[in-house]
Design an enzyme around this catalytic site. Structure first.
Site: not given
Length: 275
Positions: A20, A123, A138
């Site tokens: 991520c 994250h 995202d």
């Protein structure tokens, strides 16, 4: 208004393994500028410099600083904020904690900025203005989700209240990235028109179980039903009615969970060194 970047296309990376941080940096830059190997090299360089500083001091260096363990990337592939800062510095972009005094204008009028980085529970994701419109990039989403300027402020406030660390990104963002002529995808990412992004978002939302509830403290935890409502509302005054809640999201991992060198588990302890 300045001309549309990347021909009006949106660059989005869907979650690959646990990368991520890579996806976050690339969506800030709106192009596949960094790989996991690039960020790992930056982490290694930061570790080396930190050890040199500690060894050069008069006091005895802490034992954990002299170990071979990295302080900027974990074995499962979680990168520190310092690594993201160094990557974006290559493009003359500055990463600023949103709570700092220099970022006070962004706290009052976030819509006047261009990008934010958000972090919680290992994250990372970015919220980015592209061609005058705001999107949530995202990597747990199948496509970038559009945010109205009014909703942006409410969204950031709710993230802050839920424990997310938020950073402002300022500087001269890249205007163009070479898009392959044969297809609108490359590596982890894909280029989408705003219309395609909206269509994918609506499609994912339509398959979401209406009874499903998501923890707001999870990386993609948002309130149920708001994505569809936002996409149907064209007036910002109407959107004010749902400002107290957040968009619905459901993880849409379209790629394999295998094959990356750094990833394992993204639910380890946070390496966010920003505090």
């Amino acid at each position: 208004m300045e001309g549309a970047s990347n021909g009006g296309m949106l660059y989005h990376e869907v979650q690959e393994s646990k990368l991520c941080a890579v996806h976050c940096v690339n969506t800030v830059l709106q192009g596949p500028f960094f790989s996991e190997f690039d960020l790992a090299a930056l982490a290694s360089d930061l570790d080396r410099k930190e050890r040199q500083v500690m060894l050069g001091g008069t006091a005895a260096a802490p034992a954990n600083f002299l170990s071979e363990e990295s302080h900027n990337v974990s074995l499962d592939g979680d990168f520190s904020i310092q690594v993201l800062e160094k990557a974006l510095e290559v493009w003359d972009l500055q990463v600023i904690p949103l709570h700092s005094p220099v970022a006070e204008p962004a706290q009052i009028d976030p819509e006047l900025e261009n990008a934010f980085i958000c972090h919680l529970h290992d994250h990372w994701f970015c919220i980015r203005k592209v061609n005058g419109e705001w999107y949530n990039f995202d990597s747990l989403y199948a496509a970038p989700m559009h945010l109205s300027k009014f909703y942006l402020s409410a969204y950031l406030d709710t993230l802050k209240g839920s424990g997310w660390s938020i950073f402002l990104v300022r500087g001269n963002f890249p205007k163009e990235c070479s898009i392959p002529a044969s297809e609108a995808s490359n590596g982890y990412g894909q280029w989408l028109t705003p219309e395609d992004a909206e269509r994918i978002t609506k499609s994912c939302n339509s398959t979401q179980d209406p009874s499903q509830t998501i923890n707001l403290n999870e990386p993609n935890g948002l309130f149920s039903g708001e994505v569809e409502m936002l996409s149907q509302m064209e007036d910002d005054d109407l959107k004010a009615a749902i400002a107290a809640s957040l968009m619905d999201s459901s993880p849409a991992l379209s790629k394999s969970e295998a094959g990356a060198p750094l990833p394992q588990d993204e639910n380890q302890s946070s390496k966010d060194k920003s505090e």
